[in-house]
Design a protein around this motif. Structure first.
Motif: not given
Ligand code: ADP
Length: 592
Positions: A488, A492, A495, A523, A527, A536, A541-542, A555, A582, A584
């Motif tokens: 996951n 992300n 993505k 990454d 951000g 998030i 929440v996206q 989300g 970011s 994590f």
């Molecule tokens: P999804 O990826 O399916 O949208 P997630 O719960 O994994 O849902 O992520 C939620 C939201 O957090 C994402 O839609 C995005 O806006 C933000 N996000 C997650 N990971 C990152 C990241 N590495 N860099 C930027 N934004 C992130």
């Protein structure tokens, strides 16, 4: 006849036979003439001197020859002569036969002497007056003594009588007042004529008389010579006075009691003065004592006042403290009540949230299940068309079919994740926790996201200790769940990182503050805004997601990942800076 007395001493007649006594006339003559202590001579009827004796010569200083024939008035002082005393005496003697007289007489040399004179008339046988015999004795010496005595007595009496401070008087042996003086009159109030002859017990109070005290006093004085007493006595007017009394017994030369001298002094004033002085002293002592007590009391009262002030201060302080405590107590009570309320409402909210969550999970589970059946049908029929079992497809139909199949696939993923989240939330998930090698989980995850990453042209570096020749790190985790979290996070990162970006998966050799293993996914992507950093992790929440851009994630990924991390005793957090990238951070308990 010679002027001198006869010298011859008569011989003892018994032993001298030759002796013969003179005739009686001659004998008388000798007798009279020889007596030296008396002037014995004869006067004729008119007072002229007829005979003269040796005693007369000695007494009066005249020789016989000088005086015979002269008148006897020559012996009288001028004042007696002027008064006709000599003639009067002769007349008296002639009339009565005898005259006795005391008086001053004059010697030849003019000096006087005190004389005792006896003139005796001489009669013849026929009873006719023939003359006078005169016997004179010089009593000057006796007179002087008597005078002196009388004078001293008089002086003494005067003295006694004039003493005013003492009552001085005599009592007869029975106690009757015999004399009185000015002091007695002044002190006792009686005049001499009122009191002389009365018994001295009148000076005593009735009770003392009843006791027989006056008599007792006299008895003691008679026995011991003297009696002294102090006590109350009574004045004539009945008033009392305080007296000092001394009674002295008086005895005659033969030792017989002749009376008592009583000296009484009025001490009323002195006694009053003494009493006054005593009272005054007592009063002064009492006043001094009272003053001292007063001062003590004053001191005590001041001390008490100080203590009272101190106590008052302490009381006020205690009061203030108690008020403060009460206030604090009230505040605490209030806070407690509020906390209680808060806890209760929190509990209620939690209960409601749990109920809602469970209802939501139940709903999602049912929904997912219900949705999966038609989706499977869509997939099956799409596959039939894809395989050409319903005849060949035109190029346009194939494009549509591919879109149908992609949507079906996405919807299936979505439904699976919803189902998975729902199961997580309802606590239906079970973990197979065991020591797990992070490196292998990371390797599997890396392999799974590789097509995506390669397609986007993003570099990925996996840093694990064993790659640097260090001992591998194991965590206590469910391998599949750890892998799911890492997939996951990596997908992300891919993505949300533009093409040509870079991702690092790192397992730190250092544990965090709580002793947990630390896995970071870093990454260089777009951000996350600071205000979205917490959001998030909430489901659905996206950031920047619009309704117009469907098909890009669900989300739910981060929500599921954090729940899984926490479910295994770890956590998932994020730090980010918009436009820069970011980080994590996944923490998990280290295996020993
Ligand atoms: P999804 O990826 O399916 O949208 P997630 O719960 O994994 O849902 O992520 C939620 C939201 O957090 C994402 O839609 C995005 O806006 C933000 N996000 C997650 N990971 C990152 C990241 N590495 N860099 C930027 N934004 C992130």
């Amino acid at each position: 006849m010679p002027d001198t007395p006869p010298r011859g001493t008569p011989k003892d007649g018994a032993s001298d036979a030759a002796y013969s006594p003179p005739p009686p006339d001659r004998f008388y003559q000798l007798l009279v003439e020889s007596i030296q202590d008396y002037a014995i001579f004869a006067l004729d009827r008119t007072g002229h001197i007829l005979t003269w004796s040796a005693g007369a010569a000695r007494l009066k200083g005249y020789a016989r020859t000088e005086i015979l024939g002269r008148h006897f008035s020559v012996f009288y002082p001028p004042e007696d002569l002027a008064a006709g005393k000599p003639a009067r005496e002769l007349e008296e003697a002639a009339r009565t036969g005898r005259l006795e007289d005391y008086g001053w007489r004059v010697r030849k040399d003019g000096t006087r002497f005190w004389a005792s004179v006896v003139i005796t008339a001489l009669y013849d046988e026929l009873g006719a007056l023939v003359g006078f015999a005169k016997v004179t004795r010089d009593l000057t010496e006796q007179r002087r003594e008597t005078d002196a005595l009388r004078e001293s007595e008089a002086r003494f009496r005067l003295l006694v009588e004039s003493v005013r401070d003492y009552a001085i008087f005599l009592l007869d042996p029975e106690g009757h007042v015999a004399t009185w003086n000015a002091g007695a009159e002044r002190i006792k109030g009686y005049r001499a004529e009122e009191i002389i002859g009365r018994h001295f017990s009148v000076f005593y109070p009735a009770e003392r008389i009843a006791e027989g005290f006056p008599q007792y006093e006299l008895e003691v004085a008679a026995r011991e010579g003297r009696f002294e007493d102090e006590g109350w006595r009574i004045r004539k007017d009945g008033s009392r006075f305080w007296a000092n009394v001394v009674i002295t017994a008086l005895h005659d030369p033969g030792g017989k009691l002749v009376g008592f001298a009583k000296v009484t002094r009025d001490l009323t004033e002195r006694r009053a003065a003494e009493e006054q002085a005593r009272d005054l002293a007592a009063e002064q002592a009492a006043r001094a004592e009272a003053e001292r007590r007063g001062q003590e009391l004053q001191l005590l009262s001041e001390q008490l006042e100080e203590q009272a002030i101190e106590l008052e201060q302490q009381r006020e302080e205690a009061q203030a403290l108690s008020e403060e405590l009460e206030q604090t107590n009230e505040q605490l009570q209030q806070a407690l009540t509020e906390a209680n309320d808060a806890r209760q409402s929190a509990e209620a909210a939690a209960r409601r949230a749990a109920e809602a969550s469970r209802a939501k999970s139940d709903f999602l589970a049912t929904m997912s299940h219900e949705l999966r059946t038609p989706l499977n049908a869509i997939a099956g029929y799409a596959q039939l068309l894809d395989m050409g079992l319903r005849g060949p497809l035109t190029p346009a139909q194939r494009v549509d079919l591919e879109r149908i199949q992609r949507s079906q696939s996405h919807l299936t993923t979505l439904i699976n994740e919803v189902l998975s989240y729902a199961r997580l939330e309802s606590g239906a998930i079970t973990y197979d926790i065991r020591p797990t090698l992070v490196a292998s989980a990371a390797e599997n995850a890396e392999a799974l996201v590789e097509p995506q990453r390669v397609a986007k042209g993003i570099a990925l570096e996996v840093r694990v200790p064993e790659a640097a020749g260090q001992p591998p790190i194991h965590v206590l985790a469910d391998q599949d769940k750890l892998q799911q979290i890492l997939i996951n996070l990596l997908s992300n990162a891919i993505k949300f990182t533009p093409q040509g970006g870079r991702i690092v998966l790192e397992l730190s050799t250092e544990s965090d503050a709580r002793g947990m293993a630390v896995i970071r996914v870093v990454d260089t992507g777009i951000g996350i805004p600071a205000d979205k950093l917490q959001a998030i992790f909430e489901p659905f929440v996206q950031v920047g997601r619009s309704l117009n851009s469907p098909g890009e994630g669900t989300g739910l990924g981060l929500a599921i990942s954090r729940d899984l991390a926490r479910g295994m005793g770890g956590d998932l957090t994020v730090e980010s800076e918009e436009g820069k990238g970011s980080v994590f951070t996944l923490t998990l308990p280290r295996a020993a």
